[in-house]
Design a protein around this motif. Structure first.
Motif, PDB file in Angstrom:
ATOM      1  N   ALA A  21       0.834  -1.196   0.000  1.00 10.88           N
ATOM      2  CA  ALA A  21       0.000   0.000   0.000  1.00 10.88           C
ATOM      3  C   ALA A  21       0.869   1.246   0.000  1.00 10.88           C
ATOM      4  O   ALA A  21       2.049   1.223   0.360  1.00 10.88           O
ATOM      5  CB  ALA A  21      -0.927  -0.009   1.222  1.00 10.88           C
ATOM      6  N   ALA A  22       0.283   2.353  -0.441  1.00  8.74           N
ATOM      7  CA  ALA A  22       1.015   3.605  -0.512  1.00  8.74           C
ATOM      8  C   ALA A  22       1.276   4.155   0.892  1.00  8.74           C
ATOM      9  O   ALA A  22       0.719   3.679   1.892  1.00  8.74           O
ATOM     10  CB  ALA A  22       0.225   4.612  -1.336  1.00  8.74           C
ATOM     11  N   VAL A  23       2.134   5.176   0.951  1.00  4.35           N
ATOM     12  CA  VAL A  23       2.443   5.876   2.196  1.00  4.35           C
ATOM     13  C   VAL A  23       2.242   7.362   1.946  1.00  4.35           C
ATOM     14  O   VAL A  23       2.711   7.903   0.937  1.00  4.35           O
ATOM     15  CB  VAL A  23       3.894   5.598   2.653  1.00  4.35           C
ATOM     16  CG1 VAL A  23       4.206   6.389   3.919  1.00  4.35           C
ATOM     17  CG2 VAL A  23       4.118   4.106   2.866  1.00  4.35           C
ATOM     18  N   LEU A  24       1.528   8.036   2.849  1.00  5.06           N
ATOM     19  CA  LEU A  24       1.314   9.478   2.759  1.00  5.06           C
ATOM     20  C   LEU A  24       2.222  10.185   3.757  1.00  5.06           C
ATOM     21  O   LEU A  24       2.308   9.777   4.921  1.00  5.06           O
ATOM     22  CB  LEU A  24      -0.151   9.823   3.033  1.00  5.06           C
ATOM     23  CG  LEU A  24      -1.167   9.308   2.004  1.00  5.06           C
ATOM     24  CD1 LEU A  24      -2.585   9.640   2.455  1.00  5.06           C
ATOM     25  CD2 LEU A  24      -0.882   9.909   0.633  1.00  5.06           C
ATOM     26  N   VAL A  25       2.868  11.248   3.271  1.00  2.00           N
ATOM     27  CA  VAL A  25       3.781  12.020   4.111  1.00  2.00           C
ATOM     28  C   VAL A  25       3.165  13.394   4.333  1.00  2.00           C
ATOM     29  O   VAL A  25       2.912  14.136   3.375  1.00  2.00           O
ATOM     30  CB  VAL A  25       5.170  12.151   3.461  1.00  2.00           C
ATOM     31  CG1 VAL A  25       6.114  12.907   4.390  1.00  2.00           C
ATOM     32  CG2 VAL A  25       5.735  10.774   3.113  1.00  2.00           C
ATOM     33  N   ARG A  26       2.920  13.729   5.595  1.00  5.28           N
ATOM     34  CA  ARG A  26       2.327  15.015   5.940  1.00  5.28           C
ATOM     35  C   ARG A  26       3.374  16.127   5.929  1.00  5.28           C
ATOM     36  O   ARG A  26       4.584  15.851   5.884  1.00  5.28           O
ATOM     37  CB  ARG A  26       1.647  14.911   7.308  1.00  5.28           C
ATOM     38  CG  ARG A  26       0.372  14.092   7.270  1.00  5.28           C
ATOM     39  CD  ARG A  26      -0.308  14.015   8.618  1.00  5.28           C
ATOM     40  NE  ARG A  26       0.387  13.127   9.540  1.00  5.28           N
ATOM     41  CZ  ARG A  26      -0.137  12.649  10.662  1.00  5.28           C
ATOM     42  NH1 ARG A  26      -1.384  12.987  10.988  1.00  5.28           N
ATOM     43  NH2 ARG A  26       0.537  11.850  11.441  1.00  5.28           N
ATOM     44  N   PRO A  27       2.939  17.389   5.951  1.00  6.73           N
ATOM     45  CA  PRO A  27       3.897  18.492   5.893  1.00  6.73           C
ATOM     46  C   PRO A  27       4.931  18.477   7.016  1.00  6.73           C
ATOM     47  O   PRO A  27       6.052  18.961   6.831  1.00  6.73           O
ATOM     48  CB  PRO A  27       3.003  19.740   5.967  1.00  6.73           C
ATOM     49  CG  PRO A  27       1.697  19.294   5.408  1.00  6.73           C
ATOM     50  CD  PRO A  27       1.547  17.874   5.847  1.00  6.73           C
ATOM     51  N   GLU A  78      -7.556   9.285  14.025  1.00  4.83           N
ATOM     52  CA  GLU A  78      -9.015   9.147  14.105  1.00  4.83           C
ATOM     53  C   GLU A  78      -9.726   9.830  12.954  1.00  4.83           C
ATOM     54  O   GLU A  78     -10.851   9.458  12.613  1.00  4.83           O
ATOM     55  CB  GLU A  78      -9.506   9.724  15.436  1.00  4.83           C
ATOM     56  CG  GLU A  78      -9.017   8.959  16.655  1.00  4.83           C
ATOM     57  CD  GLU A  78      -9.596   9.527  17.934  1.00  4.83           C
ATOM     58  OE1 GLU A  78     -10.338  10.546  17.825  1.00  4.83           O
ATOM     59  OE2 GLU A  78      -9.317   8.985  19.008  1.00  4.83           O
ATOM     60  N   ASN A  79      -9.107  10.833  12.335  1.00  6.04           N
ATOM     61  CA  ASN A  79      -9.790  11.584  11.272  1.00  6.04           C
ATOM     62  C   ASN A  79      -9.531  10.988   9.885  1.00  6.04           C
ATOM     63  O   ASN A  79      -9.811  11.643   8.873  1.00  6.04           O
ATOM     64  CB  ASN A  79      -9.356  13.047  11.287  1.00  6.04           C
ATOM     65  CG  ASN A  79      -7.872  13.206  10.966  1.00  6.04           C
ATOM     66  OD1 ASN A  79      -7.074  12.300  11.203  1.00  6.04           O
ATOM     67  ND2 ASN A  79      -7.509  14.368  10.439  1.00  6.04           N
ATOM     68  N   ALA A  80      -8.993   9.778   9.804  1.00  6.43           N
ATOM     69  CA  ALA A  80      -8.642   9.190   8.511  1.00  6.43           C
ATOM     70  C   ALA A  80      -9.213   7.795   8.370  1.00  6.43           C
ATOM     71  O   ALA A  80      -9.341   7.048   9.350  1.00  6.43           O
ATOM     72  CB  ALA A  80      -7.123   9.159   8.338  1.00  6.43           C
ATOM     73  N   THR A  81      -9.588   7.428   7.139  1.00  7.67           N
ATOM     74  CA  THR A  81     -10.001   6.063   6.782  1.00  7.67           C
ATOM     75  C   THR A  81      -9.207   5.644   5.551  1.00  7.67           C
ATOM     76  O   THR A  81      -8.869   6.476   4.693  1.00  7.67           O
ATOM     77  CB  THR A  81     -11.501   5.989   6.479  1.00  7.67           C
ATOM     78  OG1 THR A  81     -11.822   6.891   5.396  1.00  7.67           O
ATOM     79  CG2 THR A  81     -12.316   6.348   7.700  1.00  7.67           C
ATOM     80  N   TRP A  82      -8.953   4.351   5.434  1.00  4.46           N
ATOM     81  CA  TRP A  82      -8.093   3.852   4.354  1.00  4.46           C
ATOM     82  C   TRP A  82      -8.727   2.584   3.789  1.00  4.46           C
ATOM     83  O   TRP A  82      -8.915   1.597   4.488  1.00  4.46           O
ATOM     84  CB  TRP A  82      -6.708   3.531   4.905  1.00  4.46           C
ATOM     85  CG  TRP A  82      -5.645   3.343   3.849  1.00  4.46           C
ATOM     86  CD1 TRP A  82      -5.672   2.477   2.813  1.00  4.46           C
ATOM     87  CD2 TRP A  82      -4.400   4.042   3.754  1.00  4.46           C
ATOM     88  NE1 TRP A  82      -4.531   2.580   2.065  1.00  4.46           N
ATOM     89  CE2 TRP A  82      -3.716   3.542   2.615  1.00  4.46           C
ATOM     90  CE3 TRP A  82      -3.788   5.028   4.522  1.00  4.46           C
ATOM     91  CZ2 TRP A  82      -2.462   4.002   2.240  1.00  4.46           C
ATOM     92  CZ3 TRP A  82      -2.536   5.484   4.143  1.00  4.46           C
ATOM     93  CH2 TRP A  82      -1.880   4.985   3.011  1.00  4.46           C
ATOM     94  N   LEU A  83      -9.072   2.635   2.491  1.00  6.96           N
ATOM     95  CA  LEU A  83      -9.571   1.464   1.782  1.00  6.96           C
ATOM     96  C   LEU A  83      -8.465   0.934   0.890  1.00  6.96           C
ATOM     97  O   LEU A  83      -7.964   1.638   0.007  1.00  6.96           O
ATOM     98  CB  LEU A  83     -10.797   1.825   0.935  1.00  6.96           C
ATOM     99  CG  LEU A  83     -11.290   0.727  -0.019  1.00  6.96           C
ATOM    100  CD1 LEU A  83     -11.705  -0.520   0.749  1.00  6.96           C
ATOM    101  CD2 LEU A  83     -12.428   1.241  -0.879  1.00  6.96           C
ATOM    102  N   GLU A  84      -8.085  -0.323   1.110  1.00 10.32           N
ATOM    103  CA  GLU A  84      -6.993  -0.937   0.362  1.00 10.32           C
ATOM    104  C   GLU A  84      -7.570  -2.054  -0.499  1.00 10.32           C
ATOM    105  O   GLU A  84      -8.116  -3.036   0.017  1.00 10.32           O
ATOM    106  CB  GLU A  84      -5.939  -1.485   1.327  1.00 10.32           C
ATOM    107  CG  GLU A  84      -4.740  -2.116   0.631  1.00 10.32           C
ATOM    108  CD  GLU A  84      -3.723  -2.631   1.634  1.00 10.32           C
ATOM    109  OE1 GLU A  84      -2.768  -3.310   1.206  1.00 10.32           O
ATOM    110  OE2 GLU A  84      -3.897  -2.375   2.850  1.00 10.32           O
ATOM    111  N   THR A  85      -7.468  -1.914  -1.837  1.00  6.06           N
ATOM    112  CA  THR A  85      -7.918  -2.950  -2.763  1.00  6.06           C
ATOM    113  C   THR A  85      -6.717  -3.498  -3.523  1.00  6.06           C
ATOM    114  O   THR A  85      -5.572  -3.101  -3.269  1.00  6.06           O
ATOM    115  CB  THR A  85      -8.958  -2.383  -3.750  1.00  6.06           C
ATOM    116  OG1 THR A  85      -8.295  -1.482  -4.654  1.00  6.06           O
ATOM    117  CG2 THR A  85     -10.060  -1.644  -3.008  1.00  6.06           C
TER     118      THR A  85
END
Length: 427
Positions: free
Chosen positions: A64-70, A82-89
């Protein structure tokens, strides 16, 4: 502990619901025309974004990908706030974040030009309706505005940093893989020049010359700058030019160039076609012409210059499509050549004299000439040898005379060489 169990149960239910959504939802329900394409997986989120959804493609079986915040912290599919959801297909990651951190973000994921994001924000991009069917050679005017909570954004940092542009994306096969190729067509301006009507009124104008190959494309109007990123996407089909042109150059029977034009009746209304063209060359000569078509096949006599050379025919077609859409199309340029006049006729007497002068000599004359040339060459060789021998003889004779001169003037006789003594017998 109870809160943690509730949170886990809620998240499990949410994941279960999200996991089955793709089975019932179509692609149009997942992706909208306001998705922002991620060109290099780097983007900036402004402070007014309420919710963002990342759509990141990947190959089946890859991580799965990785997100990098500022701030440099990372978001993983297995470690979310808590403010994030992740759907992995098997083909993509769909990540939704509420009230994301403003600033520059980065997605560590494979990008073939299909990755994009969806924004829910007070700042929105509004674009005038764009036809889904365009034509090669068409000139299309597009107007766009930026709104903040429904109000048009006035002058300020948003306008200064807007950098609106329009481009097309097309899926191509490279090394047996599908990739999206992006081609920028035009930029938007709000300066009151050319096709922009009023300067600094917040309405941006772009003029697109559709000079790309016919086919299916994704047209993208976007602004990607240091303040915010917004976009609007739309699927368009580019058809061939609805007008074909052929030029007949002047010949011996006619001194007039003629343009034959064929109008596609399945696309245009022939009675609405107006031709505004010109004939020109590369040294500044040009002459306009106008034609009002009535049928789908017309022959147009063109302004024909007297000077010989190469000339081009170009112009604009104003017409209506069968569904009433007014359009402006540049018809394909064609050229023709005016040949120089033939030379004046020559009198028969001059032709006869020229023929006699150019009449080839007889074979016996050529043979005699060759033999005479060989004899001259042989004579020259023998003459040179004789001359060399004569010069050598003169030098030898002169040397002999010089050696005899002292004896004749009473000088000492030349000394005889002494040989060995001979023992003569005594008497």
């Amino acid at each position: 502990m109870a809160q943690a169990l509730i949170r886990l149960f809620s998240r499990t239910c949410l994941w279960s619901i999200i996991a089955v959504l793709p089975l019932f939802a179509s692609a149009n329900e997942i992706f909208t025309n306001r998705d922002v394409p991620l060109i290099d997986n780097r983007f900036r989120l402004d402070h007014g974004i309420e919710k963002i959804t990342f759509i990141l493609y990947r190959e089946e079986g890859t991580r799965a990908a990785v997100l990098v915040r500022p701030n440099g912290s990372k978001l993983y599919a297995w470690d979310l706030p808590e403010n994030a959801t992740w759907l992995e297909t098997d083909e993509m990651d769909i990540v939704t974040i509420e009230n994301p951190m403003p600033g520059p973000w980065q997605a560590v994921a494979e990008n073939r030009g299909r990755n994009r994001i969806q924004l829910l924000s007070d700042v929105a991009l509004e674009v005038d309706e764009i036809p889904t069917q365009l034509y090669f050679g068409e000139r299309l005017k597009i107007a766009a505005q930026l709104h903040n909570r429904g109000d048009k954004i006035d002058l300020g940092v948003y306008i200064d940093e807007a950098l609106l542009s329009v481009a097309v994306n097309r899926t191509v096969n490279i090394d047996l893989r599908e990739r999206v190729r992006r081609e920028e067509l035009a930029k938007f301006y709000d300066d009151g020049k050319k096709f922009d009507e009023v300067p600094d009124d917040g309405i941006f104008t772009a003029v697109v010359d559709v000079d790309i190959e016919p086919g299916k494309y994704e047209l993208v109007v976007s602004t990607i700058n240091e303040v915010f990123t917004r976009a609007l996407r739309q699927e368009v089909f580019i058809y061939p030019n609805p007008v074909s042109v052929k030029i007949d150059a002047p010949d011996d029977d006619s001194n007039q160039a003629v343009m034959h034009m064929q109008i596609d009746r399945d696309e245009l209304d022939p009675s609405s076609v107006i031709i505004d063209g010109k004939v020109f060359n590369n040294v500044g000569w040009e002459e306009p012409f106008q034609v009002f078509a009535e049928t789908d096949k017309i022959a147009v006599p063109l302004p024909t210059p007297a000077m010989h050379g190469r000339y081009r025919v170009g112009g604009t077609i104003l017409a209506n499509t069968l569904d009433g859409r007014e359009l402006v199309v540049e018809f394909p340029e064609e050229d023709f050549v005016i040949l120089p006049p033939p030379p004046p006729p020559v009198a028969p007497e001059v032709l006869e004299q020229a023929a006699e002068a150019e009449e080839p000599s007889s074979p016996w004359g050529m043979i005699i000439g060759i033999v005479f040339g060989v004899l001259l060459l042989v004579g020259a060789v023998f003459g040179f040898i004789w001359w060399r021998k004569r010069v050598a003889f003169k030098k030898a004779l002169e040397k002999a005379r010089q050696s005899e001169a002292p004896a004749m003037n009473g000088g000492p006789e030349p000394k005889m060489s002494e040989g060995p003594e001979l023992n003569m017998p005594q008497e």
